[in-house]
Design an enzyme around this catalytic site. Structure first.
Site: not given
Ligand code: AP5
Ligand code: MG
Length: 222
Positions: A14, A89, A128, A163, A174
């Site tokens: 994402k 979410r 990552r 992270r 997650r």
């Molecule tokens: P990356 O692009 O970083 O993936 P991502 O989908 O952004 O993953 P996240 O871990 O950030 O998602 P998440 O939903 O768990 O965490 P968030 O920060 O939103 O890519 C991942 C890795 O793969 C990178 O190293 C990248 O280089 C690599 N990659 C990407 N694409 C690739 C490809 N095509 N091929 C190869 N490699 C690739 O949320 C964190 C926490 O915040 C949640 O757990 C929750 O506690 C809280 N939170 C956030 N939003 C809410 C909400 N709306 N409500 C309640 N809690 C919330």
């Molecule tokens: Mg992310």
């Protein structure tokens, strides 16, 4: 440009795809995870609640999300469209978001889901690395995503770090949260005819091309 929401499991891409779209179309990339990680550094009650919740991989309380999102979307840079990465979410948040959109006189736009095999996610999570200075994202397990110099950001020379929710235990929680709480959103948006499905298993460029095809109207609405 219409607004874009990305929905996908943890580490599905994402953030990576949002950053590329931000650059290409000059839209603000609003990552709720990034915002919450920033607030979690505060020496306060909320900071401590967020540190604990984020590291466990559970969702933050809905009420905290609403003010945060409405305040951010009210800023001027969102007037011509924005990318939402991580919100809504769950169905409750999606319903509240509908109310926020009405108040801000904004439309829903595109909802893009990145579908991906669970097996791939664990590799992406453990590989990552993020630059502590500029936030650029790398992956040690994907040839095209590796830094040129070990532990060092290509763009600013900053140190790369992991992270603290990027471990196998937190990933399992997650992923479970995604399946139980976030996946039901797909039906919610499918019924409204705004859901687009992208295969997230390919390379970053392959995934990006599918998204561009949708935004430039060469994809199909499901
Ligand atoms: P990356 O692009 O970083 O993936 P991502 O989908 O952004 O993953 P996240 O871990 O950030 O998602 P998440 O939903 O768990 O965490 P968030 O920060 O939103 O890519 C991942 C890795 O793969 C990178 O190293 C990248 O280089 C690599 N990659 C990407 N694409 C690739 C490809 N095509 N091929 C190869 N490699 C690739 O949320 C964190 C926490 O915040 C949640 O757990 C929750 O506690 C809280 N939170 C956030 N939003 C809410 C909400 N709306 N409500 C309640 N809690 C919330
Ligand atoms: Mg992310």
């Amino acid at each position: 440009m219409k607004n874009i929401i990305f929905i996908a499991p943890p580490a599905a891409g994402k953030g990576t795809q949002s950053s590329l779209i931000e650059e290409k179309y000059n839209l603000p990339h609003i990552s709720t995870g990034d915002i919450l990680r920033e607030v979690s550094k505060e020496d306060s009650e909320i900071g401590s609640y967020l540190r604990e919740t984020l590291s466990s991989g559970s969702l933050v309380k809905d009420e905290i999300m609403y003010d945060l999102i409405e305040n951010r979307l009210s800023k001027e840079d969102c007037n011509n469209g924005y990318i939402l990465d991580g919100f809504p979410r769950n169905v409750e948040q999606a319903k509240k978001y509908d109310e926020i959109l009405k108040r801000l006189n904004q439309e829903l736009g595109y909802v893009i889901v990145l579908e991906i095999d669970e097996k791939i996610l664990e590799k992406r999570i453990t590989g990552r690395r993020i630059c502590e200075k500029c936030g650029a994202v790398y992956n040690l397990n994907a040839a095209s995503q590796q830094p040129k110099i070990e532990s060092t950001c290509d763009q600013c020379g900053g140190r790369l770090q992991q992270r603290n929710d990027d471990n196998v235990e937190s990933f399992k929680n997650r992923y479970q949260q995604y399946v139980e709480k976030t996946e039901p959103l797909l039906d919610y948006y499918k019924q409204q005819g705004v859901l687009y499905v992208v295969n997230g298993n390919g390379t970053v460029d392959e995934v990006q091309q599918q998204i561009i095809n949708i935004l430039e109207k060469r994809g199909g609405n499901i």
